[in-house]
Design a protein around this motif. Structure first.
Motif, PDB file in Angstrom:
ATOM      1  N   ASN A 302       0.891  -1.214  -0.017  1.00 50.90           N
ATOM      2  CA  ASN A 302      -0.060   0.115  -0.018  1.00 50.90           C
ATOM      3  C   ASN A 302       0.686   1.295   0.158  1.00 50.90           C
ATOM      4  N   SER A 303       2.343   1.211  -0.060  1.00 50.43           N
ATOM      5  CA  SER A 303       2.932   2.264  -0.034  1.00 50.43           C
ATOM      6  C   SER A 303       3.248   2.891  -1.178  1.00 50.43           C
ATOM      7  N   TRP A 304       3.355   4.027  -1.452  1.00 46.11           N
ATOM      8  CA  TRP A 304       3.673   4.762  -2.940  1.00 46.11           C
ATOM      9  C   TRP A 304       4.982   4.363  -3.329  1.00 46.11           C
ATOM     10  N   LYS A 305       6.065   4.148  -2.254  1.00 45.10           N
ATOM     11  CA  LYS A 305       7.327   3.645  -2.785  1.00 45.10           C
ATOM     12  C   LYS A 305       7.301   2.334  -3.780  1.00 45.10           C
ATOM     13  N   ILE A 306       6.220   1.640  -3.638  1.00 45.08           N
ATOM     14  CA  ILE A 306       6.247   0.236  -4.289  1.00 45.08           C
ATOM     15  C   ILE A 306       6.424   0.453  -5.962  1.00 45.08           C
ATOM     16  N   PHE A 307       5.819   1.548  -6.292  1.00 48.52           N
ATOM     17  CA  PHE A 307       6.157   2.007  -7.761  1.00 48.52           C
ATOM     18  C   PHE A 307       7.414   2.224  -8.533  1.00 48.52           C
ATOM     19  N   PHE A 308       8.342   2.510  -7.327  1.00 48.39           N
ATOM     20  CA  PHE A 308       9.719   2.591  -7.909  1.00 48.39           C
ATOM     21  C   PHE A 308      10.183   1.276  -7.939  1.00 48.39           C
ATOM     22  N   TYR A 309       9.568   0.079  -7.586  1.00 47.97           N
ATOM     23  CA  TYR A 309      10.255  -1.363  -7.602  1.00 47.97           C
ATOM     24  C   TYR A 309       9.995  -1.690  -8.899  1.00 47.97           C
ATOM     25  N   TYR A 310       9.009  -1.382  -9.746  1.00 46.62           N
ATOM     26  CA  TYR A 310       8.991  -1.922 -11.050  1.00 46.62           C
ATOM     27  C   TYR A 310      10.276  -1.692 -12.092  1.00 46.62           C
ATOM     28  N   PRO A 311      10.869  -0.633 -11.966  1.00 46.87           N
ATOM     29  CA  PRO A 311      12.003  -0.625 -12.563  1.00 46.87           C
ATOM     30  C   PRO A 311      13.009  -1.568 -12.209  1.00 46.87           C
ATOM     31  N   VAL A 312      13.186  -1.631 -10.597  1.00 47.70           N
ATOM     32  CA  VAL A 312      14.159  -2.569 -10.292  1.00 47.70           C
ATOM     33  C   VAL A 312      13.801  -4.035 -10.573  1.00 47.70           C
ATOM     34  N   ARG A 313      12.531  -4.301 -10.884  1.00 47.26           N
ATOM     35  CA  ARG A 313      11.928  -5.486 -11.263  1.00 47.26           C
ATOM     36  C   ARG A 313      12.501  -5.893 -12.579  1.00 47.26           C
ATOM     37  N   VAL A 314      12.517  -4.943 -13.734  1.00 45.85           N
ATOM     38  CA  VAL A 314      12.995  -5.293 -14.854  1.00 45.85           C
ATOM     39  C   VAL A 314      14.549  -5.230 -14.878  1.00 45.85           C
ATOM     40  N   LYS A 315      15.049  -4.273 -14.233  1.00 43.46           N
ATOM     41  CA  LYS A 315      16.696  -4.713 -13.995  1.00 43.46           C
ATOM     42  C   LYS A 315      16.935  -5.920 -13.375  1.00 43.46           C
ATOM     43  N   ASP A 316      16.326  -6.616 -12.360  1.00 44.58           N
ATOM     44  CA  ASP A 316      16.439  -8.080 -12.045  1.00 44.58           C
ATOM     45  C   ASP A 316      16.320  -9.124 -13.035  1.00 44.58           C
ATOM     46  N   LEU A 317      15.422  -8.868 -13.686  1.00 48.26           N
ATOM     47  CA  LEU A 317      15.041  -9.842 -15.026  1.00 48.26           C
ATOM     48  C   LEU A 317      15.943  -9.851 -15.657  1.00 48.26           C
ATOM     49  N   ILE A 318      16.668  -8.632 -16.171  1.00 49.60           N
ATOM     50  CA  ILE A 318      17.727  -8.662 -17.279  1.00 49.60           C
ATOM     51  C   ILE A 318      18.980  -9.327 -16.708  1.00 49.60           C
ATOM     52  N   LEU A 319      19.234  -8.925 -15.348  1.00 51.33           N
ATOM     53  CA  LEU A 319      20.472  -9.481 -14.563  1.00 51.33           C
ATOM     54  C   LEU A 319      20.397 -11.123 -14.704  1.00 51.33           C
ATOM     55  N   ARG A 320      19.033 -11.670 -14.455  1.00 48.00           N
ATOM     56  CA  ARG A 320      18.911 -12.937 -14.031  1.00 48.00           C
ATOM     57  C   ARG A 320      18.859 -13.608 -15.326  1.00 48.00           C
ATOM     58  N   TYR A 321      18.039 -13.215 -16.267  1.00 46.70           N
ATOM     59  CA  TYR A 321      17.770 -14.241 -17.320  1.00 46.70           C
ATOM     60  C   TYR A 321      18.282 -13.415 -18.583  1.00 46.70           C
ATOM     61  N   GLY A 322      18.843 -12.465 -18.688  1.00 47.10           N
ATOM     62  CA  GLY A 322      19.197 -11.724 -20.162  1.00 47.10           C
ATOM     63  C   GLY A 322      20.053 -12.596 -21.017  1.00 47.10           C
ATOM     64  N   LYS A 323      21.154 -13.173 -20.387  1.00 49.65           N
ATOM     65  CA  LYS A 323      22.225 -14.215 -20.909  1.00 49.65           C
ATOM     66  C   LYS A 323      21.460 -15.320 -21.571  1.00 49.65           C
ATOM     67  N   ILE A 324      20.632 -16.095 -20.717  1.00 55.84           N
ATOM     68  CA  ILE A 324      19.797 -17.068 -21.203  1.00 55.84           C
ATOM     69  C   ILE A 324      18.870 -16.678 -22.350  1.00 55.84           C
ATOM     70  N   ALA A 325      18.141 -15.616 -22.131  1.00 53.81           N
ATOM     71  CA  ALA A 325      17.257 -15.439 -23.151  1.00 53.81           C
ATOM     72  C   ALA A 325      18.203 -14.971 -24.749  1.00 53.81           C
ATOM     73  N   LEU A 326      19.184 -14.037 -24.443  1.00 55.88           N
ATOM     74  CA  LEU A 326      20.035 -14.032 -25.671  1.00 55.88           C
ATOM     75  C   LEU A 326      20.413 -15.223 -26.211  1.00 55.88           C
ATOM     76  N   GLN A 327      20.951 -16.440 -25.455  1.00 51.12           N
ATOM     77  CA  GLN A 327      21.301 -17.465 -26.334  1.00 51.12           C
ATOM     78  C   GLN A 327      20.285 -18.241 -26.864  1.00 51.12           C
ATOM     79  N   LEU A 328      18.835 -18.068 -26.137  1.00 47.29           N
ATOM     80  CA  LEU A 328      17.695 -18.746 -26.990  1.00 47.29           C
ATOM     81  C   LEU A 328      17.427 -17.891 -28.056  1.00 47.29           C
ATOM     82  N   ILE A 329      17.481 -16.738 -28.009  1.00 46.82           N
ATOM     83  CA  ILE A 329      17.227 -15.878 -29.382  1.00 46.82           C
ATOM     84  C   ILE A 329      18.383 -16.221 -30.515  1.00 46.82           C
ATOM     85  N   LEU A 330      19.436 -16.118 -30.002  1.00 46.31           N
ATOM     86  CA  LEU A 330      20.598 -16.811 -30.959  1.00 46.31           C
ATOM     87  C   LEU A 330      20.951 -18.328 -31.340  1.00 46.31           C
ATOM     88  N   LYS A 331      19.934 -18.870 -30.813  1.00 44.74           N
ATOM     89  CA  LYS A 331      19.741 -20.286 -31.226  1.00 44.74           C
ATOM     90  C   LYS A 331      21.033 -21.251 -30.849  1.00 44.74           C
TER      91      LYS A 331
END
Length: 355
Positions: A302-331
């Motif tokens: 319920n805190s207004w601060k929670i909306f600032f965590y959506y960009p953090v979420r995107v960053k975390d997804l890229i750091l965690r899955y970016g390399k694997i996603a790229l490897q899948l895209i590059l087959k």
């Protein structure tokens, strides 16, 4: 002689480990008893004493205890006071996980508190819904290390072993299957097979029950009648489902998880053929609910601060899955091979844990 000596060494090592584990657990169970906290030991702790009847015969990587949900915080307090540290904090637990873990830094022992007999797997809540209220009502008085506890009925226990093995897609190898066979052998004269079948239907675990009993009979000659298996056989069961499940016992099902850690959601997204569904999954992963964010980042939903965590979420997804996603895209062939196998495992789990 060399093989015999190796087995003897393993036996003695496991005996020493389990004696130490039982000593630590006995102290906790005595504290629970004094504080009137009901508990039901699950899996290894129960099996070693009542099924194998020798604590050296059943290895244990951790201790699992079922606790009423309203008593979890009191039970956690006792565990922390006995020198354990939380593996993850109570405030961080997703409600559907139904479990908390603790590790003793000097004893090398893990304890897990459960308040249900099922939980989500890789963030997905499957169709298994144990009748937890009925489980407690049916539980019978028992003892572990001469300390009063409760025990699951044999039907509940056997069904739970099947569901647990399905949760992990047989990653524990033949040990989990042998637990099922040994339980059937030990209680063959007391198991009510009609009750077991009915309870599996109520819990949504009929497929898990069938698959594990079928495998236990085929691979370990468990005493399960063909008539009973036929009576619970799922409709439209494909032969290749049985074949792949059997193969899982002889291949390393955990290898894709080590190579593609926590990438189940990404693999499901990659394998999805429907464009609209693919976009829906992407949106849900990038912009999850505020409750989800509050759990992950320890902030009030319920805190207004929670909306600032959506960009953090995107960053975390890229750091965690970016390399694997790229490897899948590059087959990348190795990544695709692992992802395909991971997808097969995921599909089998969905089938096993769905009504």
């Amino acid at each position: 002689l060399e093989v015999e000596q190796t087995l003897r060494n393993h036996y003695l090592e496991n005996a020493c480990k389990n004696i130490k584990l039982n000593s630590v657990v006995k102290n906790i169970l005595e504290r629970f008893q004094r504080d009137s906290i009901p508990n039901i030991p699950l899996k290894g702790l129960f099996l070693s004493q009542y099924v194998y009847e020798n604590i050296a015969l059943r290895s244990m990587s951790d201790v699992d205890l079922l606790i009423p949900e309203q008593d979890v915080k009191r039970a956690e307090k006792i565990i922390l006071e006995t020198g354990f540290n939380p593996i993850w904090g109570l405030e961080e637990v997703i409600p559907e996980e139904y479990q908390l873990g603790y590790y003793h830094p000097t004893q090398g022992i893990c304890i897990e508190l459960h308040w249900n007999l099922s939980h989500t797997v890789n963030g997905i809540n499957y169709g298994i819904k144990p009748d937890i209220e009925g489980v407690w009502k049916r539980a019978t008085p028992s003892q572990i290390q001469n300390v009063p506890v409760l025990a699951l009925t044999i039907e509940d226990h056997l069904l739970y072993l099947c569901i647990h093995a399905s949760n992990h897609i047989f990653a524990h190898g033949l040990r989990a299957l042998y637990d099922i066979k040994a339980t059937i052998d030990r209680y063959s004269n007391t198991i009510d097979w009609n009750v077991l079948s009915t309870r599996a239907q109520v819990w949504g675990g009929l497929r898990s029950l069938y698959m594990n009993l079928w495998l236990a009979k085929k691979l370990l000659q468990a005493k399960v009648s063909e008539e009973f298996l036929k009576s619970i056989e799922p409709k439209n069961l494909e032969k290749n489902t049985l074949t792949f499940a059997e193969e899982c016992f002889f291949i390393n099902t955990e290898e894709p998880e080590k190579a593609l850690p926590q990438a189940d959601g990404l693999v499901r997204l990659w394998k999805e053929k429907n464009l609209l569904e693919k976009l829906r999954q992407m949106w849900g992963n990038i912009f999850p609910s505020r409750d989800f964010l509050s759990t992950r980042y320890i902030v009030s939903p319920n805190s207004w601060k929670i909306f600032f965590y959506y960009p953090v979420r995107v960053k975390d997804l890229i750091l965690r899955y970016g390399k694997i996603a790229l490897q899948l895209i590059l087959k990348d062939s190795k990544t695709i091979e692992r992802a395909d196998f991971k997808h097969q495992i995921d599909q089998l789990r969905i089938w096993l844990l769905s009504s």
